[in-house]
Design a protein around this motif. Structure first.
Motif, PDB file in Angstrom:
ATOM      1  N   ILE A  55       7.533 -35.945  50.284  1.00 48.42           N
ATOM      2  CA  ILE A  55       6.175 -36.020  49.748  1.00 48.42           C
ATOM      3  C   ILE A  55       6.213 -36.523  48.311  1.00 48.42           C
ATOM      4  O   ILE A  55       5.449 -37.423  47.930  1.00 48.42           O
ATOM      5  CB  ILE A  55       5.484 -34.648  49.831  1.00 48.42           C
ATOM      6  CG1 ILE A  55       5.238 -34.269  51.299  1.00 48.42           C
ATOM      7  CG2 ILE A  55       4.169 -34.646  49.047  1.00 48.42           C
ATOM      8  CD1 ILE A  55       4.619 -32.900  51.500  1.00 48.42           C
ATOM      9  N   ASP A  56       7.102 -35.952  47.500  1.00 45.51           N
ATOM     10  CA  ASP A  56       7.223 -36.395  46.107  1.00 45.51           C
ATOM     11  C   ASP A  56       7.573 -37.874  46.041  1.00 45.51           C
ATOM     12  O   ASP A  56       7.022 -38.627  45.238  1.00 45.51           O
ATOM     13  CB  ASP A  56       8.307 -35.580  45.381  1.00 45.51           C
ATOM     14  CG  ASP A  56       7.886 -34.157  45.122  1.00 45.51           C
ATOM     15  OD1 ASP A  56       6.701 -33.939  44.833  1.00 45.51           O
ATOM     16  OD2 ASP A  56       8.743 -33.270  45.210  1.00 45.51           O
ATOM     17  N   PHE A  57       8.508 -38.297  46.886  1.00 47.50           N
ATOM     18  CA  PHE A  57       8.937 -39.690  46.891  1.00 47.50           C
ATOM     19  C   PHE A  57       7.782 -40.615  47.274  1.00 47.50           C
ATOM     20  O   PHE A  57       7.560 -41.649  46.627  1.00 47.50           O
ATOM     21  CB  PHE A  57      10.092 -39.875  47.869  1.00 47.50           C
ATOM     22  CG  PHE A  57      10.580 -41.299  47.970  1.00 47.50           C
ATOM     23  CD1 PHE A  57      11.378 -41.837  46.976  1.00 47.50           C
ATOM     24  CD2 PHE A  57      10.221 -42.093  49.049  1.00 47.50           C
ATOM     25  CE1 PHE A  57      11.818 -43.152  47.052  1.00 47.50           C
ATOM     26  CE2 PHE A  57      10.652 -43.407  49.136  1.00 47.50           C
ATOM     27  CZ  PHE A  57      11.455 -43.945  48.139  1.00 47.50           C
ATOM     28  N   ALA A  58       7.031 -40.239  48.313  1.00 49.13           N
ATOM     29  CA  ALA A  58       5.928 -41.080  48.774  1.00 49.13           C
ATOM     30  C   ALA A  58       4.847 -41.219  47.704  1.00 49.13           C
ATOM     31  O   ALA A  58       4.314 -42.308  47.469  1.00 49.13           O
ATOM     32  CB  ALA A  58       5.331 -40.497  50.053  1.00 49.13           C
ATOM     33  N   GLU A  63       2.112 -44.261  43.286  1.00 49.46           N
ATOM     34  CA  GLU A  63       1.736 -44.333  41.873  1.00 49.46           C
ATOM     35  C   GLU A  63       2.381 -45.550  41.200  1.00 49.46           C
ATOM     36  O   GLU A  63       1.730 -46.269  40.434  1.00 49.46           O
ATOM     37  CB  GLU A  63       2.163 -43.059  41.142  1.00 49.46           C
ATOM     38  CG  GLU A  63       1.368 -41.826  41.526  1.00 49.46           C
ATOM     39  CD  GLU A  63       1.897 -40.586  40.840  1.00 49.46           C
ATOM     40  OE1 GLU A  63       3.109 -40.519  40.556  1.00 49.46           O
ATOM     41  OE2 GLU A  63       1.089 -39.670  40.593  1.00 49.46           O
ATOM     42  N   LYS A  64       3.662 -45.763  41.503  1.00 55.41           N
ATOM     43  CA  LYS A  64       4.383 -46.888  40.909  1.00 55.41           C
ATOM     44  C   LYS A  64       3.759 -48.204  41.339  1.00 55.41           C
ATOM     45  O   LYS A  64       3.600 -49.122  40.527  1.00 55.41           O
ATOM     46  CB  LYS A  64       5.851 -46.836  41.337  1.00 55.41           C
ATOM     47  CG  LYS A  64       6.703 -47.968  40.785  1.00 55.41           C
ATOM     48  CD  LYS A  64       8.145 -47.853  41.264  1.00 55.41           C
ATOM     49  CE  LYS A  64       8.990 -49.002  40.745  1.00 55.41           C
ATOM     50  NZ  LYS A  64      10.402 -48.900  41.233  1.00 55.41           N
ATOM     51  N   GLY A 105       1.828 -43.458  58.560  1.00 58.85           N
ATOM     52  CA  GLY A 105       2.947 -42.809  57.889  1.00 58.85           C
ATOM     53  C   GLY A 105       2.592 -41.482  57.254  1.00 58.85           C
ATOM     54  O   GLY A 105       1.563 -40.873  57.553  1.00 58.85           O
ATOM     55  N   LEU A 106       3.457 -41.034  56.345  1.00 57.11           N
ATOM     56  CA  LEU A 106       3.268 -39.761  55.654  1.00 57.11           C
ATOM     57  C   LEU A 106       1.988 -39.756  54.830  1.00 57.11           C
ATOM     58  O   LEU A 106       1.252 -38.773  54.780  1.00 57.11           O
ATOM     59  CB  LEU A 106       4.481 -39.487  54.762  1.00 57.11           C
ATOM     60  CG  LEU A 106       4.432 -38.239  53.877  1.00 57.11           C
ATOM     61  CD1 LEU A 106       4.254 -36.983  54.721  1.00 57.11           C
ATOM     62  CD2 LEU A 106       5.697 -38.154  53.033  1.00 57.11           C
TER      63      LEU A 106
END
Length: 288
Positions: A55-58, A63-64, A105-106
């Motif tokens: 979740i943090d990665f997604a 954001e990036k 996806g997530l």
């Protein structure tokens, strides 16, 4: 171009497509605005049926990507998802309708809702209305904490150095032409090296804390380069209270700053250390 917003959802159970609204993307007619809820994300992590780090990665990737797109508004050519070039359709609400229907996806996107052109865009209001009505409580805690920190800084630092160096200063393109974002510092001065300090509350959301820390590092680097000062000889401070929750996202940022050689973290009661550094280096004002 029509203005609209789309709710960002995290799918907590892929098998039945359960999801929770955790953020919002807004097209204000010129760029994409994005805000995410720490509170809703923590709920999603507890409900998620796999590794919560996904979740943090997604979220970080989203954001990036939005940041990259907003920086590339004036570039020609295709830049992929959410392209902001004039003739590309991916910024339009129709494309978010497509994402709503076909993204599996997530992270998924709600059907876009149009905003009348006559209405001003209030990201915080839309966020509170459609995503997280309790987010403002966390923000208030951050503001209260910051006021307490600043009271210590005023007594132990600002009152001692305000005649010698810049205090409570906003650094923007009016002062330094290549600064791309305005930034407020408690103080900054220069002689053989730079010395400066920034108050920050880690009670704010981790997105807010991360933004201020990242901008602070960028500012330090820019100033050092502009005035030909060695990064290792400068002394910049972040004045803050240590986050209580060692498992929180803000604590991860705290650790990152703690291990960053460009910044020293001080407790508010230690603010006078900055004043001592100012006098030791004989730092003075240098910005016109």
């Amino acid at each position: 171009m029509k203005k609209f917003y789309s709710i960002v959802k995290i799918v907590t159970d892929m098998t039945v497509n359960d999801s929770i609204s955790t953020g919002i993307i807004v097209n204000d007619g010129t760029r994409l605005l994005f805000k995410f809820s720490d509170y809703k994300k923590s709920i999603a992590k507890r409900l998620f049926q796999s590794d919560s780090d996904d979740i943090d990665f997604a979220i970080k990737q989203l954001e990036k990507r939005i940041e990259e797109i907003n920086k590339s508004i004036n570039l020609e050519g295709t830049i992929g998802l959410f392209d902001l070039t004039e003739y590309n359709s991916q910024l339009k609400s129709d494309y978010f309708t497509y994402l709503n229907a076909y993204t599996t996806g997530l992270i998924q996107f709600g059907s876009p809702k149009l905003i009348l052109d006559s209405h001003s865009i209030d990201l915080d209001k839309l966020f509170k209305l459609y995503v997280d009505p309790v987010e403002h409580i966390k923000d208030n805690k951050g503001e209260e904490d910051l006021l307490i920190i600043k009271s210590h800084v005023q007594k132990r630092l600002i009152s001692k150095v305000e005649e010698r160096i810049h205090t409570n200063i906003k650094i923007d393109s009016n002062l330094i032409s290549d600064i791309i974002f305005p930034y407020e510092l408690d103080c900054i001065g220069m002689n053989g090296s730079l010395v400066g300090a920034k108050s920050l509350s880690f009670e704010h959301s981790h997105q807010t804390v991360d933004k201020y820390v990242s901008h602070y590092i960028t500012l330090i680097t820019s100033l050092s380069y502009k005035y030909s000062k060695s990064l290792k000889d400068n002394r910049f401070y972040l004045i803050a209270n240590e986050p209580k929750d060692v498992k929180s996202e803000t604590y991860k940022i705290w650790d990152r700053v703690y291990n960053n050689k460009l910044i020293d973290i001080l407790h508010p009661d230690q603010s006078d250390i900055v004043a001592e550094r100012v006098f030791e280096t004989n730092a003075t004002k240098f910005l016109n």
